[in-house]
Scaffold this motif. Sequence first.
Motif, mmCIF file in Angstrom:
data_model
loop_
_atom_site.group_PDB
_atom_site.id
_atom_site.type_symbol
_atom_site.label_atom_id
_atom_site.label_comp_id
_atom_site.label_asym_id
_atom_site.label_seq_id
_atom_site.Cartn_x
_atom_site.Cartn_y
_atom_site.Cartn_z
ATOM 1 N N MET A 1 -9.931 29.049 6.057
ATOM 2 C CA MET A 1 -10.239 27.892 6.824
ATOM 3 C C MET A 1 -10.066 26.645 5.974
ATOM 4 N N SER A 2 -9.209 25.858 6.381
ATOM 5 C CA SER A 2 -8.999 24.609 5.658
ATOM 6 C C SER A 2 -9.629 23.462 6.446
ATOM 7 N N GLU A 3 -10.185 22.584 5.698
ATOM 8 C CA GLU A 3 -10.796 21.427 6.355
ATOM 9 C C GLU A 3 -9.735 20.372 6.588
ATOM 10 N N THR A 4 -9.747 19.845 7.738
ATOM 11 C CA THR A 4 -8.825 18.754 8.043
ATOM 12 C C THR A 4 -9.626 17.460 8.135
ATOM 13 N N HIS A 5 -9.155 16.520 7.410
ATOM 14 C CA HIS A 5 -9.793 15.208 7.440
ATOM 15 C C HIS A 5 -9.092 14.354 8.491
ATOM 16 N N PRO A 6 -9.887 13.677 9.289
ATOM 17 C CA PRO A 6 -9.242 12.816 10.287
ATOM 18 C C PRO A 6 -8.532 11.647 9.581
ATOM 19 N N ALA A 7 -7.486 11.228 10.168
ATOM 20 C CA ALA A 7 -6.723 10.104 9.613
ATOM 21 C C ALA A 7 -7.596 8.849 9.632
ATOM 22 N N PRO A 8 -7.556 8.068 8.547
ATOM 23 C CA PRO A 8 -8.385 6.856 8.535
ATOM 24 C C PRO A 8 -7.951 5.890 9.648
ATOM 25 N N VAL A 9 -8.944 5.230 10.203
ATOM 26 C CA VAL A 9 -8.666 4.314 11.296
ATOM 27 C C VAL A 9 -7.929 3.073 10.780
ATOM 28 N N VAL A 10 -8.332 2.608 9.609
ATOM 29 C CA VAL A 10 -7.717 1.422 9.019
ATOM 30 C C VAL A 10 -7.040 1.837 7.717
ATOM 31 N N PRO A 11 -5.762 1.550 7.577
ATOM 32 C CA PRO A 11 -5.092 1.914 6.327
ATOM 33 C C PRO A 11 -5.671 1.137 5.141
ATOM 34 N N LYS A 12 -5.524 1.719 3.941
ATOM 35 C CA LYS A 12 -6.075 1.092 2.735
ATOM 36 C C LYS A 12 -5.441 -0.270 2.467
ATOM 37 N N TRP A 13 -4.157 -0.356 2.647
ATOM 38 C CA TRP A 13 -3.475 -1.603 2.324
ATOM 39 C C TRP A 13 -3.942 -2.752 3.214
ATOM 40 N N LEU A 14 -4.333 -2.431 4.451
ATOM 41 C CA LEU A 14 -4.780 -3.481 5.366
ATOM 42 C C LEU A 14 -6.097 -4.094 4.899
ATOM 43 N N SER A 15 -7.030 -3.254 4.468
ATOM 44 C CA SER A 15 -8.319 -3.789 4.011
ATOM 45 C C SER A 15 -8.141 -4.623 2.737
ATOM 46 N N ARG A 16 -7.277 -4.169 1.843
ATOM 47 C CA ARG A 16 -7.018 -4.935 0.626
ATOM 48 C C ARG A 16 -6.370 -6.284 0.950
ATOM 49 N N THR A 17 -5.463 -6.277 1.900
ATOM 50 C CA THR A 17 -4.781 -7.506 2.310
ATOM 51 C C THR A 17 -5.769 -8.489 2.928
ATOM 52 N N VAL A 18 -6.656 -7.979 3.775
ATOM 53 C CA VAL A 18 -7.637 -8.852 4.417
ATOM 54 C C VAL A 18 -8.563 -9.469 3.366
ATOM 55 N N VAL A 19 -9.014 -8.685 2.405
ATOM 56 C CA VAL A 19 -9.895 -9.203 1.361
ATOM 57 C C VAL A 19 -9.160 -10.257 0.530
ATOM 58 N N THR A 20 -7.905 -10.009 0.208
ATOM 59 C CA THR A 20 -7.113 -10.971 -0.556
ATOM 60 C C THR A 20 -6.935 -12.269 0.219
ATOM 61 N N LEU A 21 -6.616 -12.164 1.500
ATOM 62 C CA LEU A 21 -6.438 -13.358 2.316
ATOM 63 C C LEU A 21 -7.741 -14.149 2.444
ATOM 64 N N LEU A 22 -8.855 -13.461 2.585
ATOM 65 C CA LEU A 22 -10.143 -14.151 2.650
ATOM 66 C C LEU A 22 -10.449 -14.879 1.339
ATOM 67 N N ALA A 23 -10.135 -14.246 0.213
ATOM 68 C CA ALA A 23 -10.354 -14.894 -1.080
ATOM 69 C C ALA A 23 -9.471 -16.139 -1.206
ATOM 70 N N LEU A 24 -8.230 -16.033 -0.771
ATOM 71 C CA LEU A 24 -7.341 -17.195 -0.801
ATOM 72 C C LEU A 24 -7.852 -18.303 0.119
ATOM 73 N N GLN A 25 -8.384 -17.927 1.275
ATOM 74 C CA GLN A 25 -8.932 -18.911 2.211
ATOM 75 C C GLN A 25 -10.110 -19.656 1.596
ATOM 76 N N VAL A 26 -10.976 -18.933 0.888
ATOM 77 C CA VAL A 26 -12.102 -19.572 0.218
ATOM 78 C C VAL A 26 -11.595 -20.549 -0.846
ATOM 79 N N GLY A 27 -10.573 -20.156 -1.573
ATOM 80 C CA GLY A 27 -9.989 -21.053 -2.573
ATOM 81 C C GLY A 27 -9.423 -22.314 -1.939
ATOM 82 N N LEU A 28 -8.733 -22.159 -0.816
ATOM 83 C CA LEU A 28 -8.171 -23.324 -0.127
ATOM 84 C C LEU A 28 -9.281 -24.234 0.408
#
Length: 179
Positions: A1-28
Motif C-alpha cells: 500500500m502506497s500512500e498518495t499525497h494529494p496534489a498541492p492546491v497552490v504551487p510553490k512558485w506561486l506563493s514565493r512570487t506573491v511574497v516577493t511581490l508584496l515585499a516589493l510593494q512595501v518597498g515602493l
Amino acid sequence: MSETHPAPVVPKWLSRTVVTLLALQVGLLWTHGSLLQRQHDDIQALREDVQALADSLDQDQDDWDSNDIGPHPARFARRQGGGMVRTAYLRAEESGKDEGDQELKDAQKDLANTRQSAQDAVAKARATQEKMSISAAIDKAEAKAKLEAEADTWKPWLWVGVAVVAVALLVRAIFRRRG
C-alpha cells in the motif's frame, strides 16, 4: 500500500512570487512615502518664506513716514461716491517751491524710464520665449519622428517571424501526411 499525497492546491512558485511581490510593494510604498514627506517639507518651507515675505512687506508699508516731502508709491483714495480712485503720487505737504516741482519732475522721469525699461525687458523676454518655443517644437518634432522610425523597425521582423511559423506549420503538415 502506497500512500498518495494529494496534489498541492497552490504551487510553490506561486506563493514565493506573491511574497516577493508584496515585499516589493512595501518597498515602493516606503519610497513613495519618503517622497511625499520631502514634498511636504518643501511646501512648508515655501509657506514660511511667503509668510515672512508678507510680514516684511506689511512692515515696509507701515514704515512710510507721511511727513516726507516728495513722491510716494501709488495709493488708493476714496471718492465721496464710494468708488476707488488711483492717485499716482501723494504729497504730504503742498509747497509752491520750484525745488519740490523739480523733484516731482525728476521722479516722473525716473518712473517713465523704469516703465520703458520694464516694457523693453518684457518684449525681450517674449521674443526669447518665442524663439525657445519654436526651437523646442522643432526638437519635439524631430524626437517624435525618430521615435516613430524606431517603432517601425520591428514590423519587418514580425512579418519574417509569421512567415517562418507558417512555413514550419506547412512542413509539419506535409511530414504528418507522409509519415
